[in-house]
Design a protein around this motif. Structure first.
Motif, PDB file in Angstrom:
ATOM      1  N   GLY A   1     -26.501  13.351  -9.444  1.00  0.00           N
ATOM      2  CA  GLY A   1     -26.797  13.684  -8.061  1.00  0.00           C
ATOM      3  C   GLY A   1     -25.992  14.898  -7.652  1.00  0.00           C
ATOM      4  O   GLY A   1     -25.237  15.459  -8.451  1.00  0.00           O
ATOM      5  N   PRO A   2     -26.078  15.306  -6.386  1.00  0.00           N
ATOM      6  CA  PRO A   2     -25.339  16.492  -5.935  1.00  0.00           C
ATOM      7  C   PRO A   2     -23.824  16.298  -5.923  1.00  0.00           C
ATOM      8  O   PRO A   2     -23.079  17.269  -6.039  1.00  0.00           O
ATOM      9  CB  PRO A   2     -25.870  16.732  -4.524  1.00  0.00           C
ATOM     10  CG  PRO A   2     -26.427  15.412  -4.094  1.00  0.00           C
ATOM     11  CD  PRO A   2     -26.948  14.756  -5.329  1.00  0.00           C
TER      12      PRO A   2
ATOM     13  N   ALA B   1     -19.652   7.831 -10.943  1.00  0.00           N
ATOM     14  CA  ALA B   1     -18.492   8.639 -11.297  1.00  0.00           C
ATOM     15  C   ALA B   1     -18.630  10.026 -10.690  1.00  0.00           C
ATOM     16  O   ALA B   1     -19.741  10.542 -10.534  1.00  0.00           O
ATOM     17  CB  ALA B   1     -18.370   8.752 -12.816  1.00  0.00           C
ATOM     18  N   ALA B   2     -17.496  10.626 -10.357  1.00  0.00           N
ATOM     19  CA  ALA B   2     -17.532  12.009  -9.895  1.00  0.00           C
ATOM     20  C   ALA B   2     -17.909  12.940 -11.038  1.00  0.00           C
ATOM     21  O   ALA B   2     -18.651  13.906 -10.852  1.00  0.00           O
ATOM     22  CB  ALA B   2     -16.177  12.393  -9.315  1.00  0.00           C
ATOM     23  N   TYR B   3     -17.383  12.628 -12.233  1.00  0.00           N
ATOM     24  CA  TYR B   3     -17.677  13.425 -13.421  1.00  0.00           C
ATOM     25  C   TYR B   3     -17.733  12.497 -14.629  1.00  0.00           C
ATOM     26  O   TYR B   3     -17.132  11.413 -14.636  1.00  0.00           O
ATOM     27  CB  TYR B   3     -16.603  14.498 -13.656  1.00  0.00           C
ATOM     28  CG  TYR B   3     -16.509  15.526 -12.546  1.00  0.00           C
ATOM     29  CD1 TYR B   3     -17.367  16.622 -12.517  1.00  0.00           C
ATOM     30  CD2 TYR B   3     -15.560  15.395 -11.528  1.00  0.00           C
ATOM     31  CE1 TYR B   3     -17.281  17.561 -11.496  1.00  0.00           C
ATOM     32  CE2 TYR B   3     -15.473  16.334 -10.510  1.00  0.00           C
ATOM     33  CZ  TYR B   3     -16.341  17.413 -10.497  1.00  0.00           C
ATOM     34  OH  TYR B   3     -16.269  18.339  -9.484  1.00  0.00           O
TER      35      TYR B   3
ATOM     36  N   ARG C   1     -22.303  17.809 -13.788  1.00  0.00           N
ATOM     37  CA  ARG C   1     -21.056  17.055 -13.691  1.00  0.00           C
ATOM     38  C   ARG C   1     -20.693  16.358 -15.003  1.00  0.00           C
ATOM     39  O   ARG C   1     -19.837  15.473 -15.022  1.00  0.00           O
ATOM     40  CB  ARG C   1     -21.150  16.034 -12.549  1.00  0.00           C
ATOM     41  CG  ARG C   1     -21.148  16.708 -11.186  1.00  0.00           C
ATOM     42  CD  ARG C   1     -21.246  15.741 -10.026  1.00  0.00           C
ATOM     43  NE  ARG C   1     -20.914  16.466  -8.795  1.00  0.00           N
ATOM     44  CZ  ARG C   1     -19.701  16.509  -8.253  1.00  0.00           C
ATOM     45  NH1 ARG C   1     -18.708  15.852  -8.811  1.00  0.00           N
ATOM     46  NH2 ARG C   1     -19.484  17.198  -7.146  1.00  0.00           N
ATOM     47  N   VAL C   2     -21.334  16.765 -16.078  1.00  0.00           N
ATOM     48  CA  VAL C   2     -21.056  16.203 -17.401  1.00  0.00           C
ATOM     49  C   VAL C   2     -20.425  17.287 -18.275  1.00  0.00           C
ATOM     50  O   VAL C   2     -20.973  18.385 -18.410  1.00  0.00           O
ATOM     51  CB  VAL C   2     -22.338  15.668 -18.066  1.00  0.00           C
ATOM     52  CG1 VAL C   2     -22.014  15.086 -19.446  1.00  0.00           C
ATOM     53  CG2 VAL C   2     -23.004  14.619 -17.183  1.00  0.00           C
ATOM     54  N   PHE C   3     -19.276  16.962 -18.868  1.00  0.00           N
ATOM     55  CA  PHE C   3     -18.565  17.880 -19.758  1.00  0.00           C
ATOM     56  C   PHE C   3     -18.573  17.312 -21.177  1.00  0.00           C
ATOM     57  O   PHE C   3     -18.485  16.098 -21.371  1.00  0.00           O
ATOM     58  CB  PHE C   3     -17.118  18.067 -19.295  1.00  0.00           C
ATOM     59  CG  PHE C   3     -16.999  18.700 -17.945  1.00  0.00           C
ATOM     60  CD1 PHE C   3     -16.877  20.076 -17.827  1.00  0.00           C
ATOM     61  CD2 PHE C   3     -17.021  17.935 -16.785  1.00  0.00           C
ATOM     62  CE1 PHE C   3     -16.768  20.679 -16.572  1.00  0.00           C
ATOM     63  CE2 PHE C   3     -16.915  18.521 -15.532  1.00  0.00           C
ATOM     64  CZ  PHE C   3     -16.793  19.901 -15.430  1.00  0.00           C
ATOM     65  N   PHE C   4     -18.630  18.212 -22.159  1.00  0.00           N
ATOM     66  CA  PHE C   4     -18.680  17.804 -23.558  1.00  0.00           C
ATOM     67  C   PHE C   4     -17.455  18.311 -24.301  1.00  0.00           C
ATOM     68  O   PHE C   4     -16.971  19.420 -24.050  1.00  0.00           O
ATOM     69  CB  PHE C   4     -19.944  18.371 -24.219  1.00  0.00           C
ATOM     70  CG  PHE C   4     -21.215  17.788 -23.683  1.00  0.00           C
ATOM     71  CD1 PHE C   4     -21.813  16.710 -24.297  1.00  0.00           C
ATOM     72  CD2 PHE C   4     -21.798  18.305 -22.528  1.00  0.00           C
ATOM     73  CE1 PHE C   4     -22.977  16.152 -23.786  1.00  0.00           C
ATOM     74  CE2 PHE C   4     -22.960  17.758 -22.011  1.00  0.00           C
ATOM     75  CZ  PHE C   4     -23.552  16.673 -22.646  1.00  0.00           C
ATOM     76  N   GLY C   5     -16.963  17.485 -25.234  1.00  0.00           N
ATOM     77  CA  GLY C   5     -15.818  17.893 -26.038  1.00  0.00           C
ATOM     78  C   GLY C   5     -15.804  17.177 -27.367  1.00  0.00           C
ATOM     79  O   GLY C   5     -16.519  16.209 -27.602  1.00  0.00           O
TER      80      GLY C   5
END
Length: 503
Positions: free
Chosen positions: A137-138, A157-159, A282-286
């Motif tokens: 979502g936003p 979740a925020a992120y 809002r999704v990060f990959f590592g």
């Protein structure tokens, strides 16, 4: 299942070294975090082995490094053998770090120590939990989780941090590319004990036209073997037996050794791939979800851990209102060039060392002693292997940060000795505030409006002018004594002054 996240919070998916580091850092920084992994139990196999100097520098001040050092085996060099003799060696003691070696430790042990530190911070890995749906979502992410028993819940979740491995379901669900290729050779992997003359204080690499073998000492007579088998000498069993691994060893190694007590074995093929972006909303990959490559040089696990140390402080400062949201874009602009270079470097090394072309093999074995005999080559290659040479100096976060001596904004700050105004001799990293930027200066102070962003350490020696150091140990900005304009301009771009944050 465990109750929902406090808002705002971060959901970490995947409990390998990357995910565990993310959860450890975020919880230490006061961020509400959950970490889930679909595997019911931690993996007992060793997989990644090498813990590099840069990783040890960063983990020591985060409460994990000393335990890793106690548990691991130190290797001071990588030695190449071919034509029945020793060719040359890379000497890690040339690294400008207290950790001028490669620490060899089973990944399962690294994960155990990270998980134990995480538990002391009040966070436990939720196992047997997988992501079955994700909608952005936003201002948040809705994530649907399912346990092995079939129970479901939706987490807000925020992120989200996707550290869910090379086959990342989250990456696939978002339709993000994972560019690269599968390399040609199949490899045999095994953990064994041996009796013989193989050194336990170095990595040994044996080169031959009909096979490549790397032997990694794990301490107490235990070794990791990784070998190519281009002509099928080890048969076709998915888990080669001890006899097969002994055959591979005897074919290429000039050092006599008898192998025994095979703990486990497997076969694998190297994929050399990386994402073209490390963020989707809002999704990060590592870690392996973002980049996979040859195990040459023991780089992968370290890169994943450093991904998260780069990202976590930025997330924490955005979540508590001290930084602008666009600071999060610098995770990708910092890390993606480093990852791209790493994938290319390991791919080239693998192609070179694993070649079965007689001409290429002859050229390699002829040139290696000449090249590695040069100090300039050693001084360039060894810091790259230890991941000390990685820099963010050309990334946006370093722009306008200035320089001090040979250090430019975005470079790793060496963990050297400094002297405080009280006359104490301290390691520089021990003076860092890991929750915000640290200003190291003989005189002066941080701009008053940024005292919630910057901790001040007054030092009398070891620092020229002033250095502003990031929580991940890289230079943010630097200048001459009295030059506060450079510092203020740099802070204004990324951070929110106290009056604006509170007013």
């Amino acid at each position: 299942m465990t109750g929902s996240l406090e808002s705002p919070g971060v959901l970490v998916v995947g409990a390998g070294p990357t995910g565990l580091t993310a959860a450890m850092e975020l919880s230490r920084l006061g961020v509400a975090v959950r970490i889930v992994d679909r595997a019911p139990e931690p993996s007992p196999t060793s997989r990644a082995l090498g813990v590099q100097a840069r990783t040890l520098e960063l983990l020591r001040v985060r409460g994990v490094g000393d335990e890793l050092l106690r548990a691991g085996n130190r290797a001071s060099a990588t030695t190449l053998y071919a034509r029945g003799r020793r060719l040359a060696a890379l000497h890690f003691d040339r690294m400008a770090s207290d950790f001028n070696f490669i620490l060899l430790l089973a990944q399962s042990e690294t994960e155990r120590l990270l998980a134990e530190q995480l538990a002391t911070q009040g966070v436990k890995v939720e196992r047997g939990v997988e992501v079955v749906g994700l909608q952005q979502g936003p201002g948040d992410v809705q994530v649907r989780l399912r346990t092995t028993h079939g129970d479901q819940e939706t987490v807000t979740a925020a992120y989200v941090i996707a550290a869910d491995g090379a086959h990342s379901p989250i990456r696939k669900a978002l339709g993000l590319p994972f560019e690269g290729r599968s390399m040609t050779h199949n490899y045999v992997l095994g953990d064994v004990h041996l009796v013989g003359g193989v050194p336990e204080d170095q990595l040994s690499i044996f080169l031959a036209p009909n096979g490549f073998l790397a032997v990694f000492p794990m301490g107490d007579g235990r070794f990791r073997f990784m070998a190519t088998d281009p002509d099928g000498l080890a048969g076709e069993a998915p888990e080669p037996d001890l006899t097969a691994i002994q055959r591979l060893y005897d074919r290429v190694a000039p050092i006599r050794a008898e192998l025994y007590e095979l703990n486990w074995s497997s076969r694998f093929r190297i994929n050399s791939r990386h994402m073209t972006t490390l963020r989707s909303g809002r999704v990060f990959f590592g870690g392996d979800a973002a980049h996979v490559h040859s195990p040459a040089g023991g780089q992968g696990m370290n890169a994943g851990i450093q991904d998260m140390i780069n990202l976590a402080w930025k997330l924490a400062m955005v979540l508590d209102g001290r930084a602008h949201e666009h600071l999060l874009d610098t995770y990708e602009t910092d890390r993606l060039p480093v990852i791209t270079q790493l994938v290319r470097m390991t791919e080239r090394a693998t192609t070179l060392f694993n070649s079965t072309n007689p001409v290429a093999h002859a050229a390699l074995t002829a040139l290696a002693p000449r090249l590695l005999g040069r100090s300039a080559v050693q001084d360039k290659a060894v810091p790259r292997l230890g991941q000390l040479a990685a820099t963010y100096r050309n990334a946006p976060l370093a722009a306008g940060g200035g320089r001090t001596g040979s250090l430019r904004a975005g470079d790793r700050v060496p963990d050297s000795e400094v002297t405080t105004v009280a006359g104490e001799h301290r390691r520089l990293y021990d003076l860092l505030d890991l929750s915000r930027l640290t200003l190291l200066t003989a005189t002066g102070d941080a701009p008053e409006q940024y005292l919630n962003i910057v901790a001040v350490q007054h030092v009398s020696a070891g620092v020229d002018g002033w250095w502003l150091v990031r929580p991940d140990g890289y230079l943010a900005a630097a200048g001459r004594a009295g030059d506060q304009r450079t510092m203020t301009r740099w802070l204004d771009r990324w951070f929110i002054p106290r009056s604006a944050a509170t007013g």
